[in-house]
Design an enzyme around this catalytic site. Structure first.
Site, mmCIF file in Angstrom:
data_model
loop_
_atom_site.group_PDB
_atom_site.id
_atom_site.type_symbol
_atom_site.label_atom_id
_atom_site.label_comp_id
_atom_site.label_asym_id
_atom_site.label_seq_id
_atom_site.Cartn_x
_atom_site.Cartn_y
_atom_site.Cartn_z
ATOM 1 N N ASP A 47 0.857 -1.191 0.000
ATOM 2 C CA ASP A 47 0.000 0.000 0.000
ATOM 3 C C ASP A 47 0.891 1.237 0.000
ATOM 4 O O ASP A 47 2.043 1.193 0.443
ATOM 5 C CB ASP A 47 -0.918 0.017 1.227
ATOM 6 C CG ASP A 47 -2.208 0.791 0.978
ATOM 7 O OD1 ASP A 47 -3.281 0.157 0.868
ATOM 8 O OD2 ASP A 47 -2.145 2.039 0.872
ATOM 9 N N ASP A 72 3.789 2.853 -4.308
ATOM 10 C CA ASP A 72 2.730 3.555 -5.031
ATOM 11 C C ASP A 72 2.562 2.833 -6.362
ATOM 12 O O ASP A 72 3.528 2.735 -7.140
ATOM 13 C CB ASP A 72 3.179 5.009 -5.251
ATOM 14 C CG ASP A 72 2.084 5.864 -5.872
ATOM 15 O OD1 ASP A 72 1.276 5.324 -6.656
ATOM 16 O OD2 ASP A 72 2.055 7.065 -5.576
ATOM 17 N N VAL A 73 1.372 2.325 -6.632
ATOM 18 C CA VAL A 73 1.177 1.518 -7.855
ATOM 19 C C VAL A 73 1.331 2.342 -9.137
ATOM 20 O O VAL A 73 1.439 1.782 -10.223
ATOM 21 C CB VAL A 73 -0.182 0.784 -7.864
ATOM 22 C CG1 VAL A 73 -0.290 -0.199 -6.712
ATOM 23 C CG2 VAL A 73 -1.354 1.771 -7.862
ATOM 24 N N ASN A 99 -5.695 -4.521 -6.477
ATOM 25 C CA ASN A 99 -6.886 -3.993 -5.798
ATOM 26 C C ASN A 99 -6.819 -2.490 -5.556
ATOM 27 O O ASN A 99 -7.848 -1.827 -5.440
ATOM 28 C CB ASN A 99 -7.035 -4.743 -4.459
ATOM 29 C CG ASN A 99 -7.986 -4.062 -3.501
ATOM 30 O OD1 ASN A 99 -9.193 -4.239 -3.569
ATOM 31 N ND2 ASN A 99 -7.442 -3.248 -2.582
ATOM 32 N N TYR A 165 -13.615 7.162 -12.747
ATOM 33 C CA TYR A 165 -13.601 5.888 -12.015
ATOM 34 C C TYR A 165 -14.262 4.795 -12.866
ATOM 35 O O TYR A 165 -13.696 3.703 -13.041
ATOM 36 C CB TYR A 165 -14.332 6.047 -10.673
ATOM 37 C CG TYR A 165 -14.434 4.761 -9.881
ATOM 38 C CD1 TYR A 165 -13.349 4.286 -9.141
ATOM 39 C CD2 TYR A 165 -15.608 4.001 -9.880
ATOM 40 C CE1 TYR A 165 -13.425 3.098 -8.423
ATOM 41 C CE2 TYR A 165 -15.698 2.821 -9.160
ATOM 42 C CZ TYR A 165 -14.604 2.372 -8.436
ATOM 43 O OH TYR A 165 -14.680 1.184 -7.726
ATOM 44 N N LYS A 169 -12.518 1.376 -14.468
ATOM 45 C CA LYS A 169 -12.967 0.029 -14.107
ATOM 46 C C LYS A 169 -13.412 -0.757 -15.344
ATOM 47 O O LYS A 169 -13.218 -1.975 -15.412
ATOM 48 C CB LYS A 169 -14.074 0.111 -13.053
ATOM 49 C CG LYS A 169 -13.572 0.619 -11.705
ATOM 50 C CD LYS A 169 -12.598 -0.369 -11.081
ATOM 51 C CE LYS A 169 -11.841 0.164 -9.897
ATOM 52 N NZ LYS A 169 -10.959 -0.840 -9.278
HETATM 53 N N1 LIG Z 1 -16.015 -0.741 -1.673
HETATM 54 C C1 LIG Z 1 -16.851 -0.917 -2.664
HETATM 55 O O1 LIG Z 1 -18.072 -0.799 -2.505
HETATM 56 C C2 LIG Z 1 -16.331 -1.307 -4.028
HETATM 57 C C3 LIG Z 1 -17.249 -1.578 -5.061
HETATM 58 C C4 LIG Z 1 -16.763 -1.948 -6.305
HETATM 59 C C5 LIG Z 1 -15.399 -2.047 -6.545
HETATM 60 N N2 LIG Z 1 -14.538 -1.778 -5.530
HETATM 61 C C6 LIG Z 1 -13.108 -1.891 -5.808
HETATM 62 O O2 LIG Z 1 -12.489 -2.646 -4.783
HETATM 63 C C7 LIG Z 1 -11.172 -2.141 -4.533
HETATM 64 C C8 LIG Z 1 -11.024 -1.778 -3.060
HETATM 65 O O3 LIG Z 1 -12.013 -0.823 -2.734
HETATM 66 P P1 LIG Z 1 -12.118 -0.219 -1.245
HETATM 67 O O4 LIG Z 1 -13.497 0.275 -1.092
HETATM 68 O O5 LIG Z 1 -11.575 -1.176 -0.273
HETATM 69 O O6 LIG Z 1 -11.138 1.054 -1.383
HETATM 70 P P2 LIG Z 1 -10.450 1.918 -0.233
HETATM 71 O O7 LIG Z 1 -10.407 3.323 -0.742
HETATM 72 O O8 LIG Z 1 -11.064 1.661 1.100
HETATM 73 O O9 LIG Z 1 -8.951 1.323 -0.188
HETATM 74 C C9 LIG Z 1 -8.073 1.497 -1.257
HETATM 75 C C10 LIG Z 1 -6.662 1.214 -0.780
HETATM 76 O O10 LIG Z 1 -5.787 1.475 -1.898
HETATM 77 C C11 LIG Z 1 -4.700 2.248 -1.431
HETATM 78 N N3 LIG Z 1 -4.171 3.078 -2.514
HETATM 79 C C12 LIG Z 1 -4.728 4.172 -3.085
HETATM 80 N N4 LIG Z 1 -3.905 4.698 -3.988
HETATM 81 C C13 LIG Z 1 -2.808 3.907 -4.021
HETATM 82 C C14 LIG Z 1 -1.603 3.943 -4.761
HETATM 83 N N5 LIG Z 1 -1.375 4.915 -5.649
HETATM 84 N N6 LIG Z 1 -0.677 2.973 -4.564
HETATM 85 C C15 LIG Z 1 -0.900 1.979 -3.636
HETATM 86 N N7 LIG Z 1 -2.026 1.919 -2.887
HETATM 87 C C16 LIG Z 1 -2.959 2.865 -3.086
HETATM 88 C C17 LIG Z 1 -5.275 3.108 -0.305
HETATM 89 O O11 LIG Z 1 -4.245 3.599 0.560
HETATM 90 C C18 LIG Z 1 -6.226 2.133 0.367
HETATM 91 O O12 LIG Z 1 -5.581 1.387 1.375
HETATM 92 C C19 LIG Z 1 -10.973 -0.967 -5.486
HETATM 93 O O13 LIG Z 1 -10.323 -1.424 -6.650
HETATM 94 C C20 LIG Z 1 -12.395 -0.539 -5.795
HETATM 95 O O14 LIG Z 1 -12.491 0.103 -7.049
HETATM 96 C C21 LIG Z 1 -14.963 -1.397 -4.286
#
Ligand SMILES: NC(=O)c1ccc[n+]([C@@H]2O[C@H](COP(=O)([O-])OP(=O)(O)OC[C@H]3O[C@@H](n4cnc5c(N)ncnc54)[C@H](O)[C@@H]3O)[C@@H](O)[C@H]2O)c1
Length: 258
Positions: A47, A72-73, A99, A165, A169
């Site tokens: 992360d 950082d990805v 993710n 976004y 996706k």
């Molecule tokens: N939560 C939902 O309802 C939902 C629905 C559909 C899809 N998703 C997908 O699931 C995944 C996780 O979602 P979430 O809700 O847990 O997100 P979140 O925002 O809670 O967590 C995202 C994580 O990614 C990390 N991150 C952000 N930018 C980064 C970078 N540049 N390099 C490395 N790490 C980085 C953040 O620090 C965080 O820990 C995402 O891909 C999101 O698009 C989530």
């Protein structure tokens, strides 16, 4: 006595495997990392946030063999270095979960060029880098599993989903197919999981009315849970999914059926 269907080891077991999960400091990434660890894998949690250290602490406390990597990805070299750390520590990486994402809320009028570029850089370019770094390693070993986090936002129009976004996706679904095609001859499968609204601190902040309308539009009548998304990732990461590649597995309570 019936002959066992699954021999010699259960195909959902990840015992002896190692996994690398991006965006694992919180939310779905953390639930996925925990799920993989509970299925027997050693897991690298990667992360950009220092919160990953607290996540590691709680997983170690539960007895799991986990490793924290800060990267950082958006930065291919930094992500590759973190991945190498996991390979050095675990001997190999069998499962890559891309993710990490930014989930902004904005209308088409609110997104300027810099904001567009940044969301695409984290969500789509970061996933591309993650796939390619894992592919290089897994291709050489003749096996591997890559799972990318897509979203219903890339499949279905919604005023709640920001345009950049949603575009990122949708791009992940196409990217998943491209890598699946390229890597199929090398024993590496590449799939995506597309959740709809999942219980999370982010969605807790939605007004009650909005939450109710999302639940009402969902045939199963509720939001998903992080463990239900983790279960889909676990399946795709396991031997049980050996004949599935290029697929996007919907985890959306029936919100979109196809
Ligand atoms: N939560 C939902 O309802 C939902 C629905 C559909 C899809 N998703 C997908 O699931 C995944 C996780 O979602 P979430 O809700 O847990 O997100 P979140 O925002 O809670 O967590 C995202 C994580 O990614 C990390 N991150 C952000 N930018 C980064 C970078 N540049 N390099 C490395 N790490 C980085 C953040 O620090 C965080 O820990 C995402 O891909 C999101 O698009 C989530």
């Amino acid at each position: 006595m019936a002959t066992a269907v699954f021999t010699p080891t259960h195909p959902f077991s990840l015992a002896g495997r190692a996994a690398f999960v991006t965006g694992a400091a919180r939310g779905l990434g953390l639930a996925i990392a925990q799920g993989l660890a509970e299925a027997g894998a050693r897991v690298a949690l990667c992360d950009v946030s220092e919160d990953v250290d607290a996540a590691i602490k709680s997983l170690r406390h539960a007895g799991h063999d986990v490793l924290a990597c800060r990267a950082d990805v958006r930065d291919e070299a930094a992500l590759a270095a973190a991945f190498r750390l996991a390979v050095d520590r675990f001997g190999a990486v069998d499962v890559m979960v891309n993710n990490a994402a930014r989930t902004p809320s904005a209308s088409i009028w609110d997104v300027d060029g810099a904001e567009w570029d940044d969301v695409l850089a984290v969500n789509l370019r970061g996933t591309f880098f993650g796939c390619r770094i894992a592919a290089l390693h897994m291709r050489g070993r003749g096996r591997g599993r890559i799972v990318n986090l897509a979203s219903i936002a890339g499949q279905l129009a919604s005023a709640a989903a920001a345009p950049h976004y949603a575009a990122s996706k949708a791009g992940i679904v196409a990217l998943t197919r491209a890598f699946a095609t390229e890597l199929a001859p090398h024993g590496v499968t590449v799939n995506a999981v597309a959740p709809s609204a999942v219980e999370s601190p982010l969605l807790d902040q939605l007004p009650a009315e909005r939450r109710a309308s999302i639940a009402a539009a969902t045939p199963l009548g509720r939001f998903g849970r992080p463990d239900e998304v983790a279960a889909a990732v676990l399946y795709l990461a396991s031997d049980a999914a050996a004949y599935t590649t290029g697929a996007t597995l919907d985890v959306n309570g029936g919100r979109l059926m196809r």
